[in-house]
Design a protein around this motif. Structure first.
Motif, PDB file in Angstrom:
ATOM      1  N   SER A 370       7.355 -36.295  13.179  1.00 16.12           N
ATOM      2  CA  SER A 370       6.843 -36.799  11.912  1.00 16.12           C
ATOM      3  C   SER A 370       5.945 -38.015  12.111  1.00 16.12           C
ATOM      4  O   SER A 370       5.427 -38.582  11.165  1.00 16.12           O
ATOM      5  N   LEU A 371       5.778 -38.424  13.385  1.00 16.09           N
ATOM      6  CA  LEU A 371       4.865 -39.542  13.660  1.00 16.09           C
ATOM      7  C   LEU A 371       3.429 -39.071  13.745  1.00 16.09           C
ATOM      8  O   LEU A 371       2.493 -39.836  13.611  1.00 16.09           O
ATOM      9  N   LEU A 372       3.276 -37.787  14.018  1.00 17.14           N
ATOM     10  CA  LEU A 372       1.936 -37.268  14.253  1.00 17.14           C
ATOM     11  C   LEU A 372       1.515 -36.470  13.033  1.00 17.14           C
ATOM     12  O   LEU A 372       2.190 -35.522  12.650  1.00 17.14           O
ATOM     13  N   TYR A 373       0.408 -36.847  12.433  1.00 17.90           N
ATOM     14  CA  TYR A 373       0.022 -36.102  11.241  1.00 17.90           C
ATOM     15  C   TYR A 373      -1.466 -35.821  11.169  1.00 17.90           C
ATOM     16  O   TYR A 373      -1.970 -35.436  10.134  1.00 17.90           O
ATOM     17  N   GLU A 375      -5.149 -34.048  13.027  1.00 15.98           N
ATOM     18  CA  GLU A 375      -5.516 -32.690  13.431  1.00 15.98           C
ATOM     19  C   GLU A 375      -5.465 -32.450  14.932  1.00 15.98           C
ATOM     20  O   GLU A 375      -5.363 -31.319  15.380  1.00 15.98           O
ATOM     21  N   GLU A 380      -5.285 -38.598  16.523  1.00 11.90           N
ATOM     22  CA  GLU A 380      -4.127 -39.477  16.352  1.00 11.90           C
ATOM     23  C   GLU A 380      -4.416 -40.843  16.964  1.00 11.90           C
ATOM     24  O   GLU A 380      -4.172 -41.880  16.357  1.00 11.90           O
ATOM     25  N   HIS A 410      -3.706 -29.330  18.487  1.00 18.03           N
ATOM     26  CA  HIS A 410      -3.020 -29.785  17.278  1.00 18.03           C
ATOM     27  C   HIS A 410      -1.589 -30.176  17.646  1.00 18.03           C
ATOM     28  O   HIS A 410      -0.927 -29.453  18.384  1.00 18.03           O
ATOM     29  N   VAL A 412       1.175 -29.824  16.300  1.00 18.96           N
ATOM     30  CA  VAL A 412       2.182 -28.789  16.051  1.00 18.96           C
ATOM     31  C   VAL A 412       2.325 -27.849  17.248  1.00 18.96           C
ATOM     32  O   VAL A 412       3.389 -27.307  17.516  1.00 18.96           O
ATOM     33  N   ARG A 419       4.726 -33.909  22.583  1.00 18.57           N
ATOM     34  CA  ARG A 419       4.577 -34.667  21.330  1.00 18.57           C
ATOM     35  C   ARG A 419       5.019 -36.104  21.532  1.00 18.57           C
ATOM     36  O   ARG A 419       4.398 -37.038  21.054  1.00 18.57           O
TER      37      ARG A 419
END
Lengths: 544, 376
Positions: A370-373, A375, A380, A410, A412, A419
């Motif tokens: 949830s730290l990475l949002y 593209e 980032e 990405h 995700v 991550r």
């Protein structure tokens, strides 16, 4: 004896055009075997585990070839839910696995789905609560649990089902040493007493190495290497410290556990033992100015008294490891230092030289997802540099953290370990002067961990104040100058790393268990064995 | 000797869980929460008087706040609820106004006759503004009631009382429902990430500002999707849906349909021009539901681990909810108590009746056990 898992010419690639995760893989895992999967992040360990319970190919589309039989059943012929009694998977991120609201309901969920009788459910529930030492949590709501507590509940939820093949994806990544021991013991007992087959993907091999019969190395290039733990591990960098010590000192056979190493250490390394309890620990090097200080913090999270009068100061040019049981308040302490929660009483004071906001202070939270949002990984990093106005070069950061190959990916699509690396790289971009890291090595492979250790040491030497909450004793020994031990929200020990981490039962390194005294790292151990003076806090943590 | 050992172990087993007993002592029965939910929603539907709707909303808010002190999601819920309700006001206004007191005249847009001939815009009256505002109040009351129910009830326990076929469907729904609070949790986490990345307009402690909501909307959506995929994966891996019952999905669908028809009929009774037909529809829906439930119970394979106890507090709360709904329904049928608020043709102040207000206040009942739980 029949094979619990039998793969024949197994191959898989995500998507139709994707790179093959593995190709033409043939192997067998015997009934009652404890089988370990090791290798770098993103290498395909999680994917292989998902092949064993049918999520690949039923849930994750892609190019699947060959076959894999689990408990004699071809996974292509059954849906994952119809394999649940045969193969039970504990996912890498417990947050993604839990479905119920309270601990008890979560634990019995699987058994209810299998249509087990009420008596059996009750019995298994009590057994697993005891085995994992989580009876005190039974009535709690899941969202009130700490990361490590949640991980134990997620493991319990699958253990109760007692599938014939238990698949564990980094089950101890967030656990304190004692809880990790509990989880491994439970797995080993199921293996030896109930004849279950256990497959564990793991980066932390300190405890696992001695129990694992065979090891599969998944390097990530499509190939794998399978062999006895004793044959494969000694040559690997990620081998437990005690194995690395054994290799350096040419012990034969190379030990996999502290117990095995004891006889060599006793014969060879008496200087360390003789010096017990080790004399005064080396004094802390002249610490710099106080960058952030917490004074008598009292923090409540809901009804939970999370911090009880905790005081701590971070100085420029030092690395502080915050350690303690799961749920002891480590995360809360870091968040308070970062100014992210309001204490009921007490103060957090910043050095007046620090610029306001988060320009000079970086905080990396526990859950990297949830730290990475943005593209891509590059975005980032750029986002952090822009937001904090720290100034810095995105490409340099990518190189610094070996992320160049993943720059356009990405978040995700990254593995959990990748991550984590991307999140740390982004949040530390531009050289903040105070660095707060919460459980930074979660899901991290050995090479990245070494990178992190070197990076943090370099930043410390340039005058940064670093605090990290961790369960990883070996990491703390390798990187920290000072250790703060928390219990039930109180600070119970605060001192030089050599003092706090030596002569402890749970919070001590393998080298220390072996040699005692102030010996903490592999390098210390080598020095001790060759009779040199030990300067614990200044040696390099990594071997070879 | 051996026997004594067994006894002492058993005792130790009981003694090991005092904390659980203490926690469960004042935890309301899941069916009681369902009862409260139905009563509160019905009351809001039965009255168009914004004062009563606001009272119900306040009651829900109070019990939520008492149940979850320090819940950082409360801020978000209030902000989202208010935005949602406010957004309906202009929508209501442009879709045509009537009433005597004209405030402004908007340009008119009339849909061609063959498309229904609806007119948008035109004169905006004080009456229609009052009506739109009262509808917004009702909407936010519904929002708060749904939210309070969601955070208070344990869906998993509640579903154990549903017929097996419905329960399976319900687990999927409840996992979905649980994604909403967890999405708000991730919004809070992302907001925190934004703060620590030093972005403007991001401040600690408080709810996310509009800029943050805009910046995080897409990532939040993606994260929620990712999370639901992971949950689905986990459900599958843990054997969810193996029992033979779900292999008859049409039954569950019919049951849900029947439930919807029954509820629709019940509410149509008060609004439809032909109340008699509505009652028949409602009864038919219930009958179908009953047949399915009885049939499924006979071959049910679900196991209930722990039977929730129905204590004295539960009885009292149910009594209060039933009384509340009964009073409002009676007032509605008799036409007393100013339940209906229609500011046409001339704007008026909504009426207020002590009995109706009392009925709304009765919905505070779940607070009782909650307060007893914390002596301080």
């Amino acid at each position: 004896m029949t094979a619990a898992v039998r793969a024949e010419r197994l191959g898989f690639a995500y998507g139709d055009a994707g790179r093959a995760v593995f190709e033409d893989l043939t192997f067998e895992i015997g009934e009652g075997e404890l089988f370990a999967l090791i290798g770098p992040s993103g290498g395909g360990k999680s994917t292989l585990l998902r092949c064993m319970n049918g999520l690949v190919p039923h849930f994750h589309g892609g190019r699947f070839s060959g076959s894999i039989r689990v408990g004699g059943i071809d996974t292509r012929t059954r849906q994952p839910r119809d394999l649940a009694h045969v193969a039970g998977l504990v996912m890498q991120e417990p947050e993604a696995q839990v479905v119920a609201r309270t601990v008890e309901d979560e634990i019995v969920f699987g058994l209810e789905n299998l249509g087990a009788s009420r008596t059996l459910i009750r019995k298994r529930l009590e057994e697993v609560l005891d085995a994992l030492n989580i009876a005190a949590l039974r009535a709690r709501e899941l969202r009130s649990l700490s990361g490590g507590e949640l991980q134990r509940v997620a493991i319990a939820a699958v253990l109760t089902m007692q599938p014939r093949v238990l698949l564990l994806d980094e089950p101890t990544s967030q656990l304190d040493p004692q809880a990790a021991e509990d989880v491994l013991n439970a797995a080993v007992n199921l293996c030896s007493d109930a004849g279950l087959t256990v497959v564990i993907a793991e980066h932390r091999l300190e405890r696992l190495a001695q129990y694992a019969g065979r090891v599969m190395l998944v390097p990530g290039d499509g190939s794998v290497l399978i062999g006895a733990a004793r044959d494969i591990l000694p040559d690997r960098d990620e081998a437990p410290p005690v194995t690395r010590i054994g290799r350096r000192l040419a012990w034969s056979p190379v030990p996999l556990s502290v117990g095995e190493a004891r006889r060599f250490a006793g014969a060879r390394a008496s200087p360390g033992r003789a010096g017990w309890p080790g004399g005064p620990a080396p004094a802390l090097s002249a610490a710099g100015e106080r960058m952030v200080e917490a004074r008598v913090l009292e923090v409540f999270l809901g009804q939970h008294h999370a911090l009880r009068g905790a005081s701590i100061a971070l100085h420029a040019g030092e690395v502080v490891a915050v350690m303690g049981r799961n749920g002891a308040g480590k995360t809360t302490l870091l968040r308070a230092l970062a100014g992210l929660l309001r204490p009921r009483s007490g103060d957090v004071i910043r050095h007046p030289g620090l610029r306001g906001g988060y320009t000079d202070l970086a905080f990396v939270a526990q859950d990297p997802s949830s730290l990475l949002y943005r593209e891509s990984v590059r975005d980032e990093i750029a986002d952090v540099l822009k937001g904090t106005r720290r100034g810095g070069d995105v490409e340099a950061v990518l190189t610094e953290w070996r992320l160049a190959a993943l720059a356009a990916t990405h978040p995700v699509d990254l593995s959990v370990g990748q991550r984590q690396r991307a999140a740390i790289a982004a949040m530390l971009a531009g050289g903040p002067r105070v660095i707060l890291l919460d459980e930074p090595t979660r899901g991290m492979d050995h090479a990245t961990r070494e990178l992190l250790v070197r990076n943090l040491r370099a930043r410390r030497d340039r005058g940064a104040a670093v605090a990290l909450a961790t369960h990883d004793v070996e990491l703390a020994a390798a990187v920290a100058d000072r250790v703060v031990l928390l219990a039930e929200g109180e600070i119970v020990a605060d001192g030089p790393v050599a003092e706090v981490l030596s002569d402890s039962i749970t919070f001590s390194t393998q080298a220390n268990k072996l040699f005692g005294g102030r010996v903490l790292t592999v390098e210390d151990a080598i020095a001790a064995a060759s009779g040199q003076a030990v300067t614990a806090s200044t040696s390099i943590g990594s071997a070879s | 000797m051996e026997r004594a050992d067994v006894v002492s172990t058993a005792r130790a087993g009981v003694a090991a869980t005092p904390q659980r007993r203490a926690e469960e002592e004042f935890r309301l029965h899941p069916l009681v929460w369902a009862c409260w939910f139905v009563a509160a929603l019905s009351v809001v539907f039965l009255t168009s008087n914004p004062l009563y709707a606001a009272l119900v909303g306040l009651a829900a808010l109070c019990q939520y706040a008492a149940h979850r002190p320090d819940d950082r999601r409360l801020d978000y819920v209030l902000v989202i609820g208010a935005l949602f309700a406010l957004a309906t006001i202009p929508l209501n206004l442009i879709s045509g106004s009537s009433g005597a007191t004209q405030l402004v005249e908007l340009p008119t847009l009339t849909v061609p006759h063959w498309l229904g001939g609806v007119r948008f815009g035109g004169p905006v009256t004080a009456e229609s503004l009052a009506y739109a505002a009262s509808q917004a109040v009702r909407l936010s009351a519904v929002f708060v009631v749904v939210w309070a129910f969601n955070v208070s009830v344990d869906h998993f326990r509640l579903l154990k009382y549903a017929p097996a076929g419905l329960a399976q469907l319900g687990v999927i729904l409840s996992v979905g429902i649980l994604l909403v609070p967890s999405a708000i949790d991730s919004l809070a986490t992302m907001q925190e990430a934004r703060i620590t990345r030093g972005h403007r307009g991001a401040r600690p402690y408080g709810p996310a500002g509009l800029t943050a909501l805009v910046a995080l909307a897409i990532p939040l959506l993606r994260e929620s999707l990712e999370r639901s995929v992971q949950r689905a994966e986990s459900l599958d891996a843990r054997g969810f849906g193996r029992l033979a019952l779900v292999r008859r999905p049409y039954e569950s669908l019919i049951a849900v349909g029947a439930l919807a028809v029954a509820a629709g009929g019940a509410f149509a009774y008060f609004y439809a021009p032909m109340p008699g037909v509505a009652v028949l529809v409602a009864l038919a829906g219930m009958a179908v539901l009953l047949i399915i439930v009885v049939g499924q119970r006979r071959r049910s394979g679900t196991v209930r681990l722990r039977t929730d106890r129905f204590g004295r507090a539960d009885v009292l709360v149910v009594a209060a909810c039933v009384a509340s709904l009964a009073i409002i329904a009676a007032l509605r049928v008799t036409g007393a108590g100013s339940l209906v608020f229609l500011p046409f043709p001339r704007a008026s102040v909504p009426g207020f009746d002590a009995l109706a207000a009392l009925a709304c206040t009765l919905l505070l009942a779940p607070l009782g056990p909650e307060l007893l739980r914390r002596p301080a």
